[in-house]
Design an enzyme around this catalytic site. Sequence first.
Site, short mmCIF file in Angstrom:
data_model
loop_
_atom_site.label_atom_id
_atom_site.label_comp_id
_atom_site.label_asym_id
_atom_site.label_seq_id
_atom_site.Cartn_x
_atom_site.Cartn_y
_atom_site.Cartn_z
N ILE A 1 0.83 -1.20 0.00
CA ILE A 1 0.00 0.00 0.00
C ILE A 1 0.87 1.26 0.00
CG2 ILE A 1 -1.74 1.32 1.25
CD1 ILE A 1 -2.81 -1.21 -0.13
N SER B 1 -10.55 0.14 5.75
CA SER B 1 -9.91 -0.91 4.97
C SER B 1 -10.27 -0.81 3.50
CB SER B 1 -10.36 -2.28 5.49
OG SER B 1 -11.75 -2.46 5.25
N CYS B 2 -9.57 -1.58 2.67
CA CYS B 2 -9.91 -1.62 1.24
C CYS B 2 -11.33 -2.15 1.06
CB CYS B 2 -8.90 -2.47 0.47
SG CYS B 2 -8.75 -4.19 1.01
N THR C 1 -2.05 -12.31 -0.32
CA THR C 1 -1.30 -11.18 0.20
C THR C 1 0.05 -11.64 0.73
OG1 THR C 1 -2.02 -11.33 2.51
CG2 THR C 1 -3.51 -10.21 0.98
N ARG D 1 -9.38 -16.34 -0.15
CA ARG D 1 -8.15 -16.02 -0.87
C ARG D 1 -7.97 -16.97 -2.05
NH1 ARG D 1 -5.19 -12.72 2.70
NH2 ARG D 1 -6.82 -11.56 3.81
N ASN E 1 -7.73 -4.12 -4.96
CA ASN E 1 -7.71 -3.87 -3.52
C ASN E 1 -6.43 -3.14 -3.07
OD1 ASN E 1 -7.21 -6.85 -4.29
ND2 ASN E 1 -5.88 -6.53 -2.51
#
Length: 334
Positions: free
Chosen positions: A16, A152-153, A183, A236, A318
Amino acid sequence: MISKKIHVFINGFGRIGRHAARIILKDERFTLVGINDLYSFEQIGYLLKYDSIYGMLPYDIKVENSTLFIDKHPIRLFSEQNPEKLDIKSLNVDVLLQCSGTFLTLESNTSFIESGAKKVIVSAPPLDAMPTYIYGVNHQDYRGEPIISNSSCSANAIVPIFKIIEKYFGIDAAMMSMYHSYTVYQNLLDSKHYSKDIRRTRSATQNIIPLMSGAAEATAYFFPYLTEKLYAKSIRVPVPSTTLYDLSIKLIKQSSKEEVNQLLKKEINSHYHEILSYTQIIEESDKYIENPYSAVLNLSLTSVLEGDLLRISAWQDNEYGYAKRLVDIISAIA
């Protein structure tokens, strides 16, 4: 004519933080004055220059001593774990982006204000009563607080959609599934993991891994009456970028697919065009890599069952889309 540029400092230079830096470098309203992280300065410069998903930055980037040069523009580099020892007063920092994934309370961020930052934006939901603002949803209500969260996203994607649905139909309850790219907190190969969730030990590139999500709590911040009526999970999947949101919403007022889509388009065009978009084309996840919106609703996938069970699907990058909102909210509070 550009007025005085906003000086931005980034604490935590992961996915990010680096996306925010890339966006800031292309925006004449801002200047990046400093970065703090605990990995080597050489790697900071290298990972900013090269990205396996988003490509190579078209700038000359080099590191000399404790300075990162981007086309001769100097950016101070720090490797300080204790914010009380992070002296950034000389950089005249207007806004510090807190992208470390830690420091999630008002108290823990106070040291950054004392170290020289005028304001702090935390890139995660807080663990206390920290004021939370989402650009395009409630940033107009900002009251000058020095430390805020951008949530958050997932909340950035879900909350504006819920706002529209609540306005016209009311929301009785909702279940949210996020088909989320893997992630850095997952394993590439099966291996030990520090998480209490044993499923994180498995390879992110070889498995679909369902994990619990904090999206319900982050969303409930904006809809307190739904606190006990929201459920979210993050599924995920083996892709490196983008998320597909699958939102199942129990409506108070009955409707139809046609009416819902019509009102979604109306509201997006009139009130949410900066942060939401929509499409009726059948598309896949790679279409939305580096997409700047908080969410792109796929209206062809909207469905309504028995008049009050609504299902909405929306795409989001995201990482990039969320970083874009972080930069947007800098301009709103600086």
